[in-house]
Design an enzyme around this catalytic site. Structure first.
Site, PDB file in Angstrom:
ATOM      1  N   GLY A 112      34.975  35.016  45.633  1.00  0.00           N
ATOM      2  CA  GLY A 112      36.213  35.233  46.393  1.00  0.00           C
ATOM      3  C   GLY A 112      36.871  34.378  47.892  1.00  0.00           C
ATOM      4  O   GLY A 112      36.044  32.804  46.868  1.00  0.00           O
ATOM      5  N   GLY A 113      37.023  34.717  48.318  1.00  0.00           N
ATOM      6  CA  GLY A 113      38.168  33.129  49.322  1.00  0.00           C
ATOM      7  C   GLY A 113      36.648  32.940  49.738  1.00  0.00           C
ATOM      8  O   GLY A 113      37.274  32.199  50.027  1.00  0.00           O
ATOM      9  N   GLY A 115      32.866  34.195  49.818  1.00  0.00           N
ATOM     10  CA  GLY A 115      31.673  33.830  49.277  1.00  0.00           C
ATOM     11  C   GLY A 115      31.928  33.856  47.520  1.00  0.00           C
ATOM     12  O   GLY A 115      33.168  34.207  46.879  1.00  0.00           O
ATOM     13  N   GLN A 116      30.303  33.654  46.878  1.00  0.00           N
ATOM     14  CA  GLN A 116      30.498  33.493  45.849  1.00  0.00           C
ATOM     15  C   GLN A 116      29.030  33.972  45.787  1.00  0.00           C
ATOM     16  O   GLN A 116      28.119  34.467  46.150  1.00  0.00           O
ATOM     17  CB  GLN A 116      29.959  32.285  44.946  1.00  0.00           C
ATOM     18  N   VAL A 117      28.870  35.207  44.358  1.00  0.00           N
ATOM     19  CA  VAL A 117      27.705  35.488  44.040  1.00  0.00           C
ATOM     20  C   VAL A 117      27.146  35.305  42.801  1.00  0.00           C
ATOM     21  O   VAL A 117      28.071  35.222  42.033  1.00  0.00           O
ATOM     22  CB  VAL A 117      28.441  37.920  43.859  1.00  0.00           C
ATOM     23  N   LYS A 133      24.534  36.441  47.342  1.00  0.00           N
ATOM     24  CA  LYS A 133      25.804  35.766  48.214  1.00  0.00           C
ATOM     25  C   LYS A 133      25.809  35.072  48.624  1.00  0.00           C
ATOM     26  O   LYS A 133      25.055  34.846  49.578  1.00  0.00           O
ATOM     27  CB  LYS A 133      26.378  37.311  48.888  1.00  0.00           C
ATOM     28  N   ASP A 226      36.071  49.930  53.923  1.00  0.00           N
ATOM     29  CA  ASP A 226      37.036  49.147  52.897  1.00  0.00           C
ATOM     30  C   ASP A 226      36.064  49.801  51.115  1.00  0.00           C
ATOM     31  O   ASP A 226      36.002  49.411  50.423  1.00  0.00           O
ATOM     32  CB  ASP A 226      36.180  48.125  52.201  1.00  0.00           C
TER      33      ASP A 226
END
Length: 802
Positions: A112-113, A115-117, A133, A226
């Protein structure tokens, strides 16, 4: 343009990264078909706008992803790696650039903008697959660090089987924070339900697990903010579907902060995904959100699970301006789920999967309780939503258990106030215009309406008057005919006519008293007393000879109010009449009930005077009734006569016996007994008794004599007289059973005798007399006549078209 072709290109393009590569693929597949290419690009744009922020691709993120991937491949090529249990390569422990702490990176799941998983494998102390994460090195800002740490702390606080668990956390050697959590290999909940064509009940059971997970988070003081299908995954454990709620990246703590770092939410900043955002989130004002914001998002999720569509049209919401989007979320009410299904054909397979539920359509299944559960969760006013996720889950469970649910449709008044608040200016203008129009219309038509109403009312009253007069005439004819038929012993026809008269003129007391008289002659005294009571309620005067004997009848049938009314009116007559016969009948009716002796003494004295005067004047003053007739010249008070005589008429006295004197002696004896002078009562009634072979008053006197003897403790004489009264009752019932038309003496004399007999039996034997079955036979006989007359009346009205 083929829909299947469009769909296949769209699904294939989703597997490619966002950007030039995907565009080139779509252009090549469309092969110059610009209409097809435009449709696919529109689908891809809509999909990209609804993606989780961590799943959204940009060229910068793709470049960084490629760098990480290249680094990992280079390390793999230059090192000797072990193999895991599933055959995947595991770098040796000495190569730090492939490790984050104790975890080996295996593959990237998403980016994502911020983070990375990654999928990783823990090496020590146990080997297991986990998800890591990691905050991007390029996104290490104060705000990003605070939100990342808040998400990590939120997951650490929760321990629920339907929430992804956190195992570990820390910071890499380059200063990037990370946390290790449970690896969830699953699909979005809506996709899982659609792919498996789950029926409504199974979808609701999965939704219950989501509610339980959210309730657990709320109990820990955490608001997700969310909730949407991409953050609710379904994974399989031993073929069992298990819900996992993930991504608490924008979660908020209710009480204590999740991190010591400051999270600054900018003024007028929206947090969450618009399609699933609550109205208070879209409001962006000083009103803080609470757990009920998540209830709204759960309502959107439930709506989508049931209909496979979101409450608001996705294309309209995504193409709307920012302010228009916020207005839609805050003000527009979505259609009920069942209403949405009736306007679309997207759920053909889902409908087919639900045929097992009573062969009803899915729309019919949602209509009602499920509609209101969803709409209660989607209320714009959060005070009208479910208070907690547990409350929402309980209502869904009630629906599954076939129990009444709490949710109810909003009232019309609430809907109206909602509309007025949304459209204040338009509403105010409309009201002013309408008031002006209505006022003018009312003023201009007022006189016309008044005239019309007056004319209609006059016509109605005229018709009612005409109908009333016709009914009265018809009722009077029926009453005359009924009396004539009764004199001719045509009981069924007479009863039918009396009954029809009461239906035509239900407020005509003569119809009810006439019917009561006939029923009394036939031996159905309870119903007769009820008819007389109705006549009294309608204003019958009860002050003429036709009502003599009615007090005894009402007292016998326990019509207490009617008895009191008749006695009161007869007592009023005592002050206006000097007729010994009339006074005798009044005294007999009043004395049938035990009373205060002082109240009766004046009556006893008056009767003694009449008796003395009769003996002195050779019985010349004794007036009506005629010696051979009952009250009013006949038992029912009607005119005497008829070719067959009057049923129940007293039989003529033998020569040498004067009934008039017996009536005076009997009434005087009864009055003296009630006045407390039992000795004088015995003296008078014994004289009447001595003529019992020839006079009915001898039989009537026996029961009163039994009471007088009992009062003087002359038990043997009392028992002897009681036996005589018992025999008299038996004889009269036998004569009535043998012939309704010709009993030994009239019904009113027998009813009076039986009431005295009942009182004497109770006083002497200390128990109620046994009920003679012949009383029931008489009532049953009358019931048969009533039934037959009703059937005849129905046939008569049918034949006349009434």
């Amino acid at each position: 343009m083929s829909f299947d072709r469009e769909k296949s290109i769209f699904l294939a393009a989703l597997d490619l990264p966002f950007g030039a590569e995907r565009d080139a693929f779509v252009r090549a597949q469309c092969d110059g078909d610009e209409e097809l290419r435009g449709a696919v690009k529109e689908l891809l744009s809509a999909h990209d706008r609804s993606m989780n922020v961590l799943d959204h691709q940009t060229p910068q993120r793709m470049a960084l992803q490629g760098q990480v991937k290249s680094a990992a491949e280079a390390i793999a090529q230059n090192a000797t790696w072990d193999r895991g249990s599933d055959g995947s390569a595991i770098p040796p422990e000495g190569e730090d650039n492939s490790f984050i702490g104790n975890y080996v990176l295996l593959e990237k799941l998403g980016e994502g903008g911020f983070g990375q998983v990654y999928v990783a494998e823990q090496r020590h102390p146990v080997r297991r697959r986990v998800a890591i994460k990691l905050l991007k090195a390029t996104a290490v800002t104060a705000d990003a660090l605070a939100r990342f740490e808040a998400e990590r702390q939120a997951l650490a606080m929760m321990d629920h089987p339907n929430i992804a668990r956190i195992f570990d956390g820390g910071t890499t050697s380059t200063g990037q924070p990370y946390f290790v959590m449970e690896l969830v290999r699953g699909v979005h909940i809506t996709e899982f339900c659609r792919n498996h064509e789950l029926p409504v009940t199974q979808r609701l059971k999965l939704f219950l697990d989501v509610c339980h997970a959210v309730q657990h988070a709320h109990q820990k003081g955490i608001i997700h903010r969310d909730l949407k299908p991409s953050n609710v995954l379904i994974t399989l454990h031993d073929a069992e579907a298990v819900v996992k709620v993930i991504d608490f990246g924008v979660a908020k703590a209710l009480h204590e902060p999740l991190t010591d770092r400051t999270i600054y939410t900018r003024f007028a900043q929206m947090i969450g995904t618009p399609m699933y955002m609550s109205p208070e989130q879209a409001e962006m004002n000083s009103l803080d959100v609470d757990t009920r914001s998540d209830i709204y998002s759960l309502g959107v999720l439930l709506y989508e699970l049931l209909t496979e569509q979101t409450p608001f049209d996705q294309h309209r919401l995504q193409t709307a301006s920012f302010d228009e989007m916020r207005r839609m979320i805050r003000e527009e009410d979505p259609p009920r789920p069942s209403a949405r299904l009736t306007t679309t054909t997207r759920l053909i397979t889902t409908r087919e999967a639900n045929r097992a539920v009573g062969e009803r359509s899915l729309a019919s299944e949602l209509k009602g309780d499920l509609d209101w559960i969803v709409m209660k969760a989607l209320e714009k006013d959060r005070r009208r939503r479910y208070e907690t996720a547990a409350d929402l889950a309980r209502d869904v469970q009630r629906f599954l258990d076939q129990q009444p649910v709490v949710a109810r449709p909003p009232s019309h008044w609430y809907r109206f106030t909602r509309f007025a608040r949304r459209n204040r200016t338009v509403f105010a203008s409309t009201v002013i215009v309408l008031l002006a129009l209505v006022s003018g219309t009312i003023f201009s038509t007022w006189q016309a309406v008044r005239a019309t109403i007056a004319q209609e009312e006059a016509e109605r009253l005229r018709q009612e008057a005409v109908a009333s007069v016709e009914n009265l005439k018809r009722a009077n004819v029926l009453l005359d005919s009924a009396r004539a038929n009764a004199d001719e012993w045509r009981w069924e026809l007479a009863l039918q006519q009396y009954t029809e008269a009461t239906e035509l003129q239900p407020n005509h007391y003569l119809a009810w008293s006439g019917r009561g008289a006939l029923l009394a002659r036939l031996g159905d005294w309870p119903h007769a007393a009820s008819n007389y009571a109705t006549a009294l309620e309608l204003g019958a005067p009860a002050n003429n000879p036709a009502w003599w004997g009615v007090p005894q009848l009402c007292y016998y049938a326990h019509e207490t109010n009617a008895y009191d009314q008749v006695c009161q009116r007869m007592q009023e007559q005592l002050a206006t009449t000097d007729d010994p016969g009339q006074v005798s009948m009044i005294v007999r009716g009043i004395c049938i009930q035990p009373r205060d002796p002082d109240h009766i003494k004046a009556m006893a004295f008056r009767m003694e005077a009449y008796l003395f005067e009769e003996s002195q004047n050779d019985r010349n003053r004794f007036g009506p009734p005629h010696p051979g007739h009952g009250p009013g010249g006949r038992p029912d008070g009607g005119p005497p006569g008829g070719p067959k005589g009057i049923p129940g008429e007293r039989k003529p006295f033998p020569p040498g016996r004067d009934m008039r004197e017996d009536i005076l002696r009997y009434a005087t004896g009864v009055a003296n007994y009630r006045a407390g002078d039992s000795g004088r009562a015995i003296e008078l009634l014994s004289e009447v008794r001595r003529g019992d072979e020839r006079s009915p008053f001898g039989h009537m006197a026996s029961a009163v004599l039994a009471l007088a003897y009992h009062q003087q403790a002359r038990d043997e004489d009392a028992i002897q007289e009681l036996a005589v009264a018992d025999k008299s009752v038996d004889m009269w019932l036998a004569s009535m059973q043998a012939s309704l038309e010709d009993p030994d003496y009239p019904w009113f004399d027998f009813v009076e005798m039986y009431v005295w007999y009942r009182e004497a039996y109770q006083a002497i034997t200390k128990r109620s007399p046994p009920v003679d079955p012949r009383f029931h036979e008489l009532s049953h006989h009358v019931e048969l006549i009533l039934k037959s007359s009703e059937e005849s009346s129905v046939q008569h009205r049918t034949a006349n078209g009434q």
